[in-house]
Scaffold this active site. Structure first.
Site, short mmCIF file in Angstrom:
data_model
loop_
_atom_site.label_atom_id
_atom_site.label_comp_id
_atom_site.label_asym_id
_atom_site.label_seq_id
_atom_site.Cartn_x
_atom_site.Cartn_y
_atom_site.Cartn_z
N ASP A 1 0.92 -1.29 0.03
CA ASP A 1 -0.05 0.04 -0.07
C ASP A 1 0.68 1.51 0.02
OD1 ASP A 1 -2.14 -1.85 0.28
OD2 ASP A 1 -2.57 -1.00 2.24
N ARG B 1 -0.39 -0.73 -8.79
CA ARG B 1 -1.69 -0.77 -8.45
C ARG B 1 -1.86 0.87 -8.27
NH1 ARG B 1 -3.15 -1.90 -2.74
NH2 ARG B 1 -3.40 -3.77 -3.30
C1 LIG Z 1 -7.93 -1.95 -4.50
C2 LIG Z 1 -7.94 -0.57 -3.78
C3 LIG Z 1 -6.59 -0.27 -3.02
C4 LIG Z 1 -6.32 1.00 -2.41
N1 LIG Z 1 -5.34 1.16 -1.69
C5 LIG Z 1 -4.60 2.51 -1.66
C6 LIG Z 1 -3.58 2.85 -0.98
O1 LIG Z 1 -2.81 1.89 -0.79
N2 LIG Z 1 -3.22 4.06 -0.71
C7 LIG Z 1 -4.40 5.09 -0.88
O2 LIG Z 1 -3.87 6.29 -0.56
N3 LIG Z 1 -5.24 4.64 -1.45
C8 LIG Z 1 -5.79 3.76 -1.59
N4 LIG Z 1 -7.15 3.23 -2.14
C9 LIG Z 1 -7.91 4.18 -2.06
C10 LIG Z 1 -8.11 5.09 -3.12
O3 LIG Z 1 -7.07 6.07 -3.20
C11 LIG Z 1 -9.28 5.99 -3.21
O4 LIG Z 1 -9.53 6.90 -2.00
C12 LIG Z 1 -10.71 5.31 -3.37
O5 LIG Z 1 -10.86 4.24 -4.07
C13 LIG Z 1 -11.96 6.19 -3.93
O6 LIG Z 1 -11.53 6.58 -5.26
P1 LIG Z 1 -12.04 5.98 -6.58
O7 LIG Z 1 -11.04 5.86 -7.51
O8 LIG Z 1 -12.97 5.08 -6.19
O9 LIG Z 1 -12.94 7.33 -7.28
P2 LIG Z 1 -14.16 8.41 -6.60
O10 LIG Z 1 -14.10 9.38 -7.44
O11 LIG Z 1 -13.66 8.85 -5.08
O12 LIG Z 1 -15.21 7.51 -6.56
C14 LIG Z 1 -15.91 6.95 -7.57
C15 LIG Z 1 -17.34 6.59 -7.31
O13 LIG Z 1 -17.10 5.52 -6.52
C16 LIG Z 1 -17.93 5.67 -5.55
N5 LIG Z 1 -17.06 5.45 -4.01
C17 LIG Z 1 -15.85 5.70 -4.11
N6 LIG Z 1 -15.50 5.40 -2.80
C18 LIG Z 1 -16.71 4.89 -2.13
C19 LIG Z 1 -16.75 4.65 -0.58
N7 LIG Z 1 -15.89 4.75 0.06
N8 LIG Z 1 -18.19 4.09 -0.56
C20 LIG Z 1 -19.10 4.32 -1.39
N9 LIG Z 1 -19.05 4.71 -2.87
C21 LIG Z 1 -17.62 5.03 -3.13
C22 LIG Z 1 -18.84 6.76 -5.39
O14 LIG Z 1 -20.02 6.51 -6.01
C23 LIG Z 1 -18.15 7.44 -6.44
O15 LIG Z 1 -18.71 8.47 -7.09
C24 LIG Z 1 -7.40 2.03 -2.76
C25 LIG Z 1 -8.56 1.69 -3.23
C26 LIG Z 1 -8.60 0.43 -4.21
C27 LIG Z 1 -9.93 0.22 -4.67
#
Ligand SMILES: Cc1cc2nc3c(=O)[nH]c(=O)nc-3n(C[C@H](O)[C@H](O)[C@H](O)COP(=O)(O)OP(=O)(O)OC[C@H]3O[C@@H](n4cnc5c(N)ncnc54)[C@H](O)[C@@H]3O)c2cc1C
Length: 310
Positions: A133, A183
């Site tokens: 991560d 990732r």
């Molecule tokens: C497999 C994976 C590993 C990750 N590892 C890390 C890491 O190591 N370090 C790090 O900083 N971040 C990590 N993240 C989190 C990432 O940085 C984002 O904060 C998170 O994925 C939300 O961003 P998004 O790309 O989904 O887009 P967004 O634009 O935030 O969301 C897109 C849509 O998805 C939906 N959505 C997003 N999040 C949520 C939620 N929590 N609950 C409900 N609906 C939601 C909403 O409807 C939104 O409109 C990880 C995420 C994933 C999927």
């Protein structure tokens, strides 16, 4: 950054709030939407269910950050070594994902290196894979250095990069010759505009550009692999179109999404035959992680509030 998002991310660091929230029944009820349980057994049972119902692979991560003693980092390492054995014994299609601070990065980078090398070496021996991560910005340089050190010795390792950081484009270019497994995510921490792109639309665009770089000719020639870590349906559609146009092979990418989030999109990707893996979190130290999930979608706060009255 929105006020609510900012407040939630600040709250994720608050010890008093953590102590109280973790003992509150309605908060615990809300957490269960994003986390099948606190134990490895619960996470493995959820992996089994996803594999049986939908043929999906998973990634498991044991929640916890910023330890205070080397013995705690060693206990986390022992936990993951055991988890890898249990994954192999149970025949699960399940990888693991670790946080460097949980393996001792704050305490001693060499200790963290030894722990991560032990986990990655065991994963390679068991034909498994370890994701690292990416945490908040003070950890980016130490995490990149850690990744390089371990990857040179045990290549069954992938690294998370955050599209919201200005620096990530240069970090990706520097890593590309290693043929890395990356990732890509947008980024979940509270960072100042000097370090992180402020406008959401610009973060989304940067995500697309970085992903296309890894999926494109040069990434492919280098042997790069991409985990598309997003729940953003628009971004996913753009990248699906890119893959279709360029003919990027299935082995070079997969979508990666968090358990319980955007299930409709998960279903559509799966039904369309797109490679998808679900990241399942478990563990007792879920509070900061849960607050970051709330910050990602303020409507989730309403969901927590509703749970108060259920
Ligand atoms: C497999 C994976 C590993 C990750 N590892 C890390 C890491 O190591 N370090 C790090 O900083 N971040 C990590 N993240 C989190 C990432 O940085 C984002 O904060 C998170 O994925 C939300 O961003 P998004 O790309 O989904 O887009 P967004 O634009 O935030 O969301 C897109 C849509 O998805 C939906 N959505 C997003 N999040 C949520 C939620 N929590 N609950 C409900 N609906 C939601 C909403 O409807 C939104 O409109 C990880 C995420 C994933 C999927």
């Amino acid at each position: 950054m929105g006020l609510l998002r900012s407040a939630l991310l600040a709250g994720s660091q608050n010890a008093w709030l953590r102590e109280h929230a973790m003992r509150t029944a309605f908060v615990r009820r809300s957490v269960s939407r994003f986390m099948p349980g606190e134990t490895l057994d619960a996470a493995l049972a959820a992996s089994r269910a996803l594999a049986q119902a939908y043929g999906l692979g998973t990634i498991l991560t044991n929640l916890g950050e910023n330890l205070t003693a080397p013995s705690e980092a060693e206990a986390v390492t022992a936990h993951y070594l055991d988890a890898l054995e249990r994954i192999r014994d149970g025949g699960y299609d399940t990888e693991i994902s670790v946080k460097p601070t949980q393996l001792g990065l704050d305490l001693d980078p060499d200790l963290c290196f030894r722990n991560l090398l032990a986990i990655t070496g065991r994963a390679a021996a068991l034909d498994n894979f370890v994701w690292v991560d990416m945490e908040s910005t003070p950890y980016v340089d130490p995490t990149l250095a850690l990744y390089r050190r371990v990857q040179a010795r045990a290549p069954a390792i992938g690294l998370c990069l955050q599209a919201y950081l200005h620096r990530t484009r240069a970090d990706l270019e520097a890593l590309l010759p290693l043929g890395p497994a990356i990732r890509l995510v947008k980024g979940a921490y509270r960072e100042p505009p000097s370090l992180a792109i402020a406008r959401k639309a610009d973060v989304d665009e940067n995500f697309y550009v970085l992903a296309a770089r890894l999926l494109g000719d040069e990434g492919r020639r280098a042997g790069a692999r991409l985990g598309i870590g997003t729940h953003d349906a628009g971004l996913a559609a753009r990248l699906q179109a890119f893959v279709t146009e360029t003919g990027a092979p299935k082995a070079s990418y997969e979508f990666e999404m968090l358990y319980g989030i955007q299930r409709g999109l998960q279903d559509r990707l799966r039904a369309g035959g797109w490679p998808l893996r679900i990241l399942i979190s478990y563990g007792e130290f879920w509070f900061p992680w849960f607050m970051r999930r709330l910050a990602e979608r303020p409507a989730n706060v309403l969901f927590v509030a509703k749970s108060m009255f259920r």
